[in-house]
Scaffold this motif. Sequence first.
Motif, PDB file in Angstrom:
ATOM      1  N   ASP A   1      -5.441  13.996  -9.371  1.00  0.00           N
ATOM      2  CA  ASP A   1      -6.371  14.409  -8.333  1.00  0.00           C
ATOM      3  C   ASP A   1      -7.603  15.103  -8.903  1.00  0.00           C
ATOM      4  N   THR A   2      -7.502  15.578 -10.155  1.00  0.00           N
ATOM      5  CA  THR A   2      -8.628  16.286 -10.749  1.00  0.00           C
ATOM      6  C   THR A   2      -9.684  15.332 -11.298  1.00  0.00           C
ATOM      7  N   GLU A   3      -9.352  14.036 -11.415  1.00  0.00           N
ATOM      8  CA  GLU A   3     -10.313  13.050 -11.920  1.00  0.00           C
ATOM      9  C   GLU A   3     -10.405  11.878 -10.953  1.00  0.00           C
ATOM     10  N   PRO A   4     -10.954  12.084  -9.766  1.00  0.00           N
ATOM     11  CA  PRO A   4     -11.006  10.986  -8.783  1.00  0.00           C
ATOM     12  C   PRO A   4     -11.821   9.793  -9.262  1.00  0.00           C
ATOM     13  N   GLU A   5     -12.818  10.054 -10.122  1.00  0.00           N
ATOM     14  CA  GLU A   5     -13.638   8.941 -10.592  1.00  0.00           C
ATOM     15  C   GLU A   5     -12.874   8.016 -11.550  1.00  0.00           C
ATOM     16  N   ASN A   6     -11.740   8.506 -12.079  1.00  0.00           N
ATOM     17  CA  ASN A   6     -10.917   7.693 -12.983  1.00  0.00           C
ATOM     18  C   ASN A   6      -9.545   7.365 -12.402  1.00  0.00           C
ATOM     19  N   THR A   7      -9.356   7.605 -11.113  1.00  0.00           N
ATOM     20  CA  THR A   7      -8.061   7.364 -10.460  1.00  0.00           C
ATOM     21  C   THR A   7      -8.206   6.252  -9.437  1.00  0.00           C
ATOM     22  N   LEU A   8      -7.431   5.215  -9.621  1.00  0.00           N
ATOM     23  CA  LEU A   8      -7.428   4.068  -8.717  1.00  0.00           C
ATOM     24  C   LEU A   8      -6.302   4.249  -7.694  1.00  0.00           C
ATOM     25  N   ARG A   9      -6.657   4.220  -6.416  1.00  0.00           N
ATOM     26  CA  ARG A   9      -5.683   4.483  -5.347  1.00  0.00           C
ATOM     27  C   ARG A   9      -5.468   3.222  -4.522  1.00  0.00           C
ATOM     28  N   LEU A  10      -4.199   2.787  -4.437  1.00  0.00           N
ATOM     29  CA  LEU A  10      -3.831   1.581  -3.715  1.00  0.00           C
ATOM     30  C   LEU A  10      -2.796   1.919  -2.649  1.00  0.00           C
ATOM     31  N   LEU A  11      -2.948   1.325  -1.472  1.00  0.00           N
ATOM     32  CA  LEU A  11      -1.919   1.433  -0.445  1.00  0.00           C
ATOM     33  C   LEU A  11      -1.064   0.176  -0.506  1.00  0.00           C
ATOM     34  N   LEU A  12       0.256   0.348  -0.666  1.00  0.00           N
ATOM     35  CA  LEU A  12       1.176  -0.774  -0.820  1.00  0.00           C
ATOM     36  C   LEU A  12       1.958  -0.974   0.474  1.00  0.00           C
ATOM     37  N   ALA A  13       1.964  -2.206   0.974  1.00  0.00           N
ATOM     38  CA  ALA A  13       2.747  -2.550   2.170  1.00  0.00           C
ATOM     39  C   ALA A  13       3.130  -4.020   2.069  1.00  0.00           C
ATOM     40  N   THR A  14       4.176  -4.398   2.769  1.00  0.00           N
ATOM     41  CA  THR A  14       4.607  -5.791   2.720  1.00  0.00           C
ATOM     42  C   THR A  14       5.395  -6.147   3.975  1.00  0.00           C
ATOM     43  N   ASP A  15       5.576  -7.435   4.176  1.00  0.00           N
ATOM     44  CA  ASP A  15       6.402  -7.969   5.272  1.00  0.00           C
ATOM     45  C   ASP A  15       6.020  -7.372   6.620  1.00  0.00           C
ATOM     46  N   ASN A  16       4.765  -7.574   6.984  1.00  0.00           N
ATOM     47  CA  ASN A  16       4.263  -7.049   8.259  1.00  0.00           C
ATOM     48  C   ASN A  16       4.640  -7.932   9.446  1.00  0.00           C
ATOM     49  N   HIS A  17       4.869  -9.208   9.198  1.00  0.00           N
ATOM     50  CA  HIS A  17       5.373 -10.154  10.205  1.00  0.00           C
ATOM     51  C   HIS A  17       4.588 -10.074  11.518  1.00  0.00           C
ATOM     52  N   LEU A  18       3.269 -10.148  11.387  1.00  0.00           N
ATOM     53  CA  LEU A  18       2.415 -10.062  12.569  1.00  0.00           C
ATOM     54  C   LEU A  18       2.706 -11.231  13.515  1.00  0.00           C
TER      55      LEU A  18
END
Length: 476
Positions: free
Chosen positions: A2-19
């Motif tokens: 959290d101290t280096e946001p410019e070097n931290t890649l943030r991904l939200l992971l989700a699967t099988d939403n079955h819309l």
Amino acid sequence: MDTEPENTLRLLLATDNHLGYLEKDPVRKDDSFLAFEEILSIAQREKVDMILLGGDLFHDNRPSRKALFTTMKLFRQYCMGDQPSAVRFCSDASATLENSFGSVNYQDPNLNVGIPVFTIHGNHDDPTGDGNLSAIDLLSVTGQLNYFGKSQQVDRVEIKPLLLQKGSTKLALYGLGNIRDERLHRTFLSKKVNTIRPETTPADWFNLLVLHQNRIAHGPTNFIPEEFLDSLFDLVMWGHEHECRIDPEPNSTRGFAVTQPGSSVATSLCDGESRTKHVALLSLHQRDYRLRKIRLKFVRPFLLEDVALRDIPGLEPLDERGTMNFLRKKVDDMIERTMTTWLSEMGYGFDQNDLPEGLRCMQLPLIRLRVDYSGGFTSFNPQRFGMHYTDRVANPKDIIYYHRRKVTNGPPSRTSLKSGTAADQPASVEDIDSVGIEDLINEFLEGQVLDVFIDRELNEAVRLFVDKEEPHAIVQ
């Protein structure tokens, strides 16, 4: 991190939403869309750099116009925008993405994309028919998401990475869209699955694989063992399995860890679906990573329990009225406990009137009671039983699942091997849910001699005809 946001890649992971799952059901028609909208809103709130989906975005291979419209509306509402992306795309898009424009959507000058979405296909929304296309291709060509991991050949598979960089953090994102487990299992055994490594400074890249296959063995070859996967990977995101197991599970043999986000909507009334559902926030800083679970609120409460009538004191096999009264009291208790727990966990006390308007559509729970009536007891009509609960549960027609303990002396069939149950165990609902049309055909054809069709080709043709509604599957 959290101290280096410019070097931290943030991904939200989700699967099988079955819309689109049960979109014609008067109670549950919006469940899949409400959960998916919550996932997209979490991505906005957490200010992620991208969303990664693990397949089965849609429940049907040919989703309805309503399902497509609602999905596109949600993507436009939550993922389009003029906020700049700090993630640099470093690979050749024409060689790794399934579109005709040679770029990821957030670098297309004709589009304003605030949160890029990357996805593979699953077994429900896989490409078929003329052009080998799917609903995912439609979303990709309109610029709403980035589709990758589509293999052009099933007997020789190349897994190529998407190379992404934010500051000093480099991510090699690999995708493998669903291929029939038996066929992919055979391709792995033939050593015809090749993982392409980054050409420049390969040791600097964090290698993440997302795939959509059976993780649990349902037969000799109807799954993909973790040991088949390349030891190159640091983290594997496993789609298709619906039980939520986000905490990294290390594989000591191959050196990577597996995270399994699970589904965002219950599509069967089994143990795995009854677990609390989450999405995962993945933070990458160079070669280090951290996973944080985020609970989904817009998920219908679900309780599953088992009862054996012969073990209930005072219950007699010939006392049908007593048995019915016992089962009704049991279901009443399950409903009360489910809602009390859910309301407490949501932080709204114990009064359903305190629920905000958005959550009131979830106040009818899913209840499944598996009843073992062996020992001389008789079963009742489950639908007639459920009429008493029409305004109290979301699934009144299938609250009760009856089964009897069977004892057989012969070897287990292929179907029983797939379900993973011993011959003297009762077949539960998840066993039935896990049996596909191809398994039934395989069992029927075993030992048969066919003069016209090859059994494997007929198996695949019938599967496409039934599951994918391909009218010309048999002719082809």
